[in-house]
Scaffold this motif. Structure first.
Motif: not given
Length: 262
Positions: A215-221, A206-212
């Motif tokens: 999440n990827k940005a949070v992982l990178t950080k 159910f996650l939108s593209i913006l949410a995905q």
């Protein structure tokens, strides 16, 4: 008076260094690990190795050790028994208290009591990090060692209290092979924890593209943070240790040549 199963705990300085490095790796959640060593005839626990544990559920105020992790640590203790030629077993656990007091919570005391049901010599260690001294305003690190005791009258529900165990940090001349391996494994453990958390979000349909993307940005950080506070300083420390070892070898070689020349 309540009798203690242990008279004191001796922790090797290189083991303390590994535990402290693990505790300082994050100030948002608690981290944990298992302690390996032996207990002598005088009820003195000697801690000489450590197993850092990967957290499946990262929480600010709770840590859990699964049966699988205990089993794996027991296997490692058995391997060390053969490598070192002396009895080794899992004899304790440690965890961090970021930004809070070093004293165990009621949950910590109950958890410790549960482990003592399996082994009365089992001990708990807590390291408080990222706390500020009220007077000097400087960062301070505190450590405590404890066991649990049932203080309830017979027939009543158990009420566990903390028993403080004397802890001694024993100097070591070098960083042992097992401790060095644990230090090198820490960035990999932290990376795997972040990767597992991110992978769990990718299974949410159910996650939108913006949410995905978020999440990827949070992982990178998070991975950049691991590199900055763990991997970078670790590489620098190991390079300095290597340089010191090379210098010491040269000094010993020079001393040997001088003695042979006499």
């Amino acid at each position: 008076m309540i009798a203690m199963a242990l008279s004191c705990v001796n922790m090797a300085a290189d083991v303390y260094l590994v535990c402290l490095q693990h505790a300082l790796s994050t100030e948002k959640e608690e981290v944990m690990g298992l302690l390996i060593g032996e207990i002598d005839s005088k009820k003195v626990a000697h801690i000489s190795a450590v197993v850092m544990l990967r957290r499946s559920d990262k929480r600010k105020d709770r840590v859990e050790i699964s049966p699988e992790q205990l089993s794996n640590a027991a296997i490692q203790a058995d391997r060390l028994t053969h490598e070192l030629g002396q009895p080794m077993r899992v004899l304790g656990w440690y965890h961090s208290h970021p930004h809070i007091t070093v004293w165990p919570s009621h949950v910590d005391v109950r958890t410790q009591a549960m482990y003592q049901f399996m082994d009365e010599g089992f001990v708990g260690i807590i390291i408080s990090v990222f706390s500020e001294d009220k007077i000097s305003k400087e960062q301070q690190v505190q450590i405590t060692c404890f066991q649990s005791a049932n203080q309830s009258p017979e027939g009543e529900p158990p009420q566990y209290i903390r028993l403080e165990i004397p802890l001694h940090i024993c100097p070591t001349t070098c960083l042992s092979k097992t401790c060095l391996q644990s230090m090198v494994e820490l960035p990999e453990i932290l990376f795997q924890e972040e990767s597992d958390s991110y992978d769990a979000t990718t299974r949410l349909s159910f996650l939108s593209i913006l949410a995905q993307l978020n999440n990827k940005a949070v992982l990178t950080k998070a991975l950049c943070h691991i590199t900055e506070v763990v991997s970078g300083p670790l590489v620098t420390a190991l390079e300095q240790r290597r340089a010191n070892n090379i210098k010491r070898c040269q000094e010993l070689a020079s001393e040997r040549d001088s003695l042979l020349a006499v």
